[in-house]
Design an enzyme around this catalytic site. Structure first.
Site, mmCIF file in Angstrom:
data_model
loop_
_atom_site.group_PDB
_atom_site.id
_atom_site.type_symbol
_atom_site.label_atom_id
_atom_site.label_comp_id
_atom_site.label_asym_id
_atom_site.label_seq_id
_atom_site.Cartn_x
_atom_site.Cartn_y
_atom_site.Cartn_z
ATOM 1 N N HIS A 56 0.823 -1.214 0.000
ATOM 2 C CA HIS A 56 0.000 0.000 0.000
ATOM 3 C C HIS A 56 0.862 1.271 0.000
ATOM 4 O O HIS A 56 0.367 2.348 0.328
ATOM 5 C CB HIS A 56 -0.913 0.019 1.225
ATOM 6 C CG HIS A 56 -1.765 -1.189 1.391
ATOM 7 N ND1 HIS A 56 -2.664 -1.595 0.436
ATOM 8 C CD2 HIS A 56 -1.840 -2.096 2.398
ATOM 9 C CE1 HIS A 56 -3.274 -2.703 0.857
ATOM 10 N NE2 HIS A 56 -2.791 -3.025 2.034
ATOM 11 N N HIS A 215 -7.002 -4.536 -1.288
ATOM 12 C CA HIS A 215 -6.279 -5.770 -1.569
ATOM 13 C C HIS A 215 -6.848 -6.442 -2.808
ATOM 14 O O HIS A 215 -6.605 -7.612 -3.057
ATOM 15 C CB HIS A 215 -6.393 -6.740 -0.384
ATOM 16 C CG HIS A 215 -6.066 -6.121 0.926
ATOM 17 N ND1 HIS A 215 -7.013 -5.537 1.727
ATOM 18 C CD2 HIS A 215 -4.876 -5.941 1.543
ATOM 19 C CE1 HIS A 215 -6.421 -5.042 2.815
ATOM 20 N NE2 HIS A 215 -5.132 -5.266 2.713
#
Lengths: 329, 329
Positions: A56, A215
Site C-alpha cells: 500500500h 487488496h
C-alpha cells in the site's frame, strides 16, 4: 507477472532497504526489519504507531516523520505484521507518554495489534479506521474496511501529538476524524501479488469493480466500464449518503490512486468529483491528489471526503516532514 | 483502453481544470487553457517557462510555483504546445528580467519554443535538456532526448532565479546542470495514448524495452525481462560510462516511475541502483524516488544521476513550493 524485482522472497526487504536509505534524513530502520521509525524520538510525546500489510506504499512507512507517525510496522504483502513487530516498535519509540496504535480495520491487523497491546507493559490505546462505505463486511474484515482515510487520521492526530496532547485526547481525536471520513474505490484492473504471480482477480476488458478494497477484494458489484463522471457520481453519492447530516461545510477531498493510475487521470477524477459536489453543501477546503494508499499495481482510484472543522483544518495544515507528505518544514 | 476519462477530446482540459482547482493556492490557469502560471509573479525575477506534450504529469505544471517554474505550457498528449501558448505565458509572467525557456530536446518542442522566442519582443534565452543516454537520435528527436533530468534542471535553476540571478547566468547554470545529468529508462509495458485507444507499442509477456523514451518510443533494444539487479546494472553502467570523468563525488539519484509502476518497485530499484554504485566513486548525496516524469500509464522506470557541487546542492535544497515538489516552504 511483470515487476521490477529480483525474487518474490526479497521484494519487501529490498524495497524497505531502498526506502530507508533514500530517506535517511527522516527515518531509521530496525536492524531486524520489524519496523521503520523516526530518526529522532521526541521525549514525552505520545508515540503514534501504525502498520499493516505491505503493498500500500507510501502508507504507512512513508508517513513516518515529524508531524505524523513515530513508527510503522510493515507486514508481508497484504499480510498483517506480527505482534512482535509492534512490540519492538513501541519499545523503540515510546518515551513515557504512551502509545497510540492507528489500525486499519482488517481482522489480522486488529488481532495482532490487540495482542501487542495486551503484551506491552506501557499505556496503549487504539484508533480503528473504517472509512470504506463500499461494503459492510468483506473477505478481510468484520465491519467496514479502513482505506485511504487512514492517511488523514494519521496526519491530523500526528499534528496533535506534536502539540503534546495526551493519549486519551489523541484517541478521541482519531475516532472523531475517522467518524467524519468516508471513502469508496473503483478498480479498472487487478493488482498482482508478487508471491502469487498472477492477478488477484479477473476483470474483463470492458469491466470495472465498483467499491473494490485495497487488496483487490470484491466491492459492491462488477459493472461495465463507465465514464469518469458516472464513476464520480456513484462514489460521491455513496460517500455523501453515508455521511448523511455530517455532509455540510468544509471538507478535505482526497483522490487517491491505487498504484497503476497516472496523475493525469487522478486530476481528471478530482475535477469530476468536484463538479458533482457543486451545490451539495460541501466546500472543498483542502485537496490531495496522488497515490498514497495503493494496492500494488492496481489501476483505479478512491474518493475520500473528510469533514473538517477549525481545529482539524489547523492540524491538517500544521508542518509535516515525512517521505510522502511534506510541508511547512 | 481502460482509463478514468469522459472522452478522449476532453482529457487534457478536464485534467488541467482539476489540477488548477486542486492547487489554487499555488497556480492559476489561463482562461484559454494555454498555460498554467504561478498565482503570484515576483517582479524583477527572470521568468522560467517550460512545457511540452501532456502525459508526463506532474512534469511540467506540477513544477510551477515558488522556487521552480513561473509557467508551463501543456500541449496535447505527447504533442508540443504551440508558439502562441509560450508567447501568452511569457507575456503573463515576464516582469522585466527576461524569460528562460527550459525545453526538452524533441523536434516539435525545440521548433515551437524557437519560434516563440523569435516572436517575443523581450529578452529570451533557452536551455535544452538532453539527458537520455539511451539513443543518439530517435523518432521524436535529433540528438538525445530530454527526460527526467529536466526536473532537476528546473529545480536548481528555479532556486537560482529566486536569488535574483540574471538571464545569462541562469542559462549557463541550466546548461551546466544538464551537462552533468544523465538518464536511462526501461519499459515493462507500453503506454496507451487516449486518442489512439490502443498501446503505442507491443511488448511480449516476457519482454522489456531497454532505453525506452518517455513517449514509448524505441530504446536500445527489446530483451527478455530481467531482474531488478540486472536492469539496474545496465542502466548504471550506461549512465556512468557516459558521464565518464564527471562521475565522481556527490550526486543526486532520481528513480523515476513512468506512471504505472508502484512505489514499492521504485524503492526496490533505488536499492538495486545504490548497491551497484557502491565503490564506484559516486556518493548519493540526495535522493528522489517517485513518479515525476511519466509516460501516461507505462510500467517501468528511469534512473537519473546528476552530479552535484556545493553550489548546486544548496540550490537543490533551497525552498520549493509546487504541487509535486515541496520543502522548506
Amino acid at each position: 507477472m511483470k515487476k521490477l524485482i529480483n525474487s518474490v522472497d526479497t521484494v519487501l526487504a529490498e524495497s524497505l532497504a531502498g526506502f530507508t536509505a533514500a530517506h535517511a534524513d527522516i527515518v531509521a530502520a530496525d536492524p531486524e526489519g520489524r519496523f521503520v521509525r523516526r530518526a529522532a524520538v521526541t521525549p514525552g510525546k505520545v508515540a503514534l504507531i501504525s502498520g499493516g500489510g505491505s503493498g500500500h506504499e507510501p502508507l504507512h512507512a512513508g508517513f513516518v516523520g515529524r508531524g505524523m507517525l513515530d513508527a510503522a510496522c510493515p507486514g508481508q504483502v497484504f499480510t498483517s505484521p506480527t505482534p512482535d513487530q509492534m512490540i519492538a516498535a513501541a519499545e523503540a519509540v515510546e518515551s513515557g507518554a504512551g502509545v497510540l496504535f492507528i489500525v486499519k480495520n482488517y481482522e489480522g491487523d486488529v488481532m495482532n495489534f490487540d495482542m501487542a497491546r495486551e503484551m506491552l507493559d506501557r499505556p496503549v490505546a487504539t484508533v480503528l479506521t473504517n472509512d470504506d462505505v463500499a461494503v459492510e463486511t468483506s473477505s478481510y474484515s468484520t465491519g467496514r474496511r479502513g482505506v485511504a482515510g487512514t492517511m488523514i487520521v494519521e496526519k491530523i492526530v500526528g499534528a496533535a501529538a506534536e502539540e503534546g496532547r495526551d493519549l486519551a485526547a489523541l484517541q478521541a481525536l482519531g475516532e472523531r476524524v475517522n467518524g467524519r471520513t468516508r471513502s469508496m474505490g473503483v478498480a479498472l484492473t487487478s493488482c498482482t501479488v508478487p508471491a502469487a504471480g498472477k492477478p488477484t482477480f479477473a476483470l474483463g476488458e470492458g469491466e470495472m469493480e465498483m467499491g473494490v478494497g485495497i487488496h483487490g477484494e470484491p466491492g459492491r458489484r462488477r459493472v461495465p466500464l463507465a465514464s469518469a463522471d458516472a464513476i464520480a457520481a456513484e462514489m460521491v453519492e455513496a460517500v455523501l449518503g453515508d455521511l448523511a447530516d455530517q455532509a455540510s461545510g468544509d471538507a478535505l477531498l482526497l483522490i487517491n490512486g491505487f498504484g497503476g493510475t497516472p496523475l493525469m487521470e487522478l486530476y481528471l477524477m478530482y475535477d469530476a468529483v468536484r463538479r458533482r459536489l457543486n451545490g451539495r453543501g460541501v466546500t472543498v477546503a483542502r485537496s490531495v491528489v496522488g497515490s498514497y494508499v495503493t494496492s500494488l499495481d492496481m489501476a483505479g482510484c478512491s474518493v475520500t471526503l473528510s469533514m473538517l472543522d477549525p481545529e482539524t483544518v489547523a492540524l491538517w495544515d500544521a508542518p509535516v516532514h515525512t517521505a510522502a507528505l511534506r510541508w511547512g518544514a
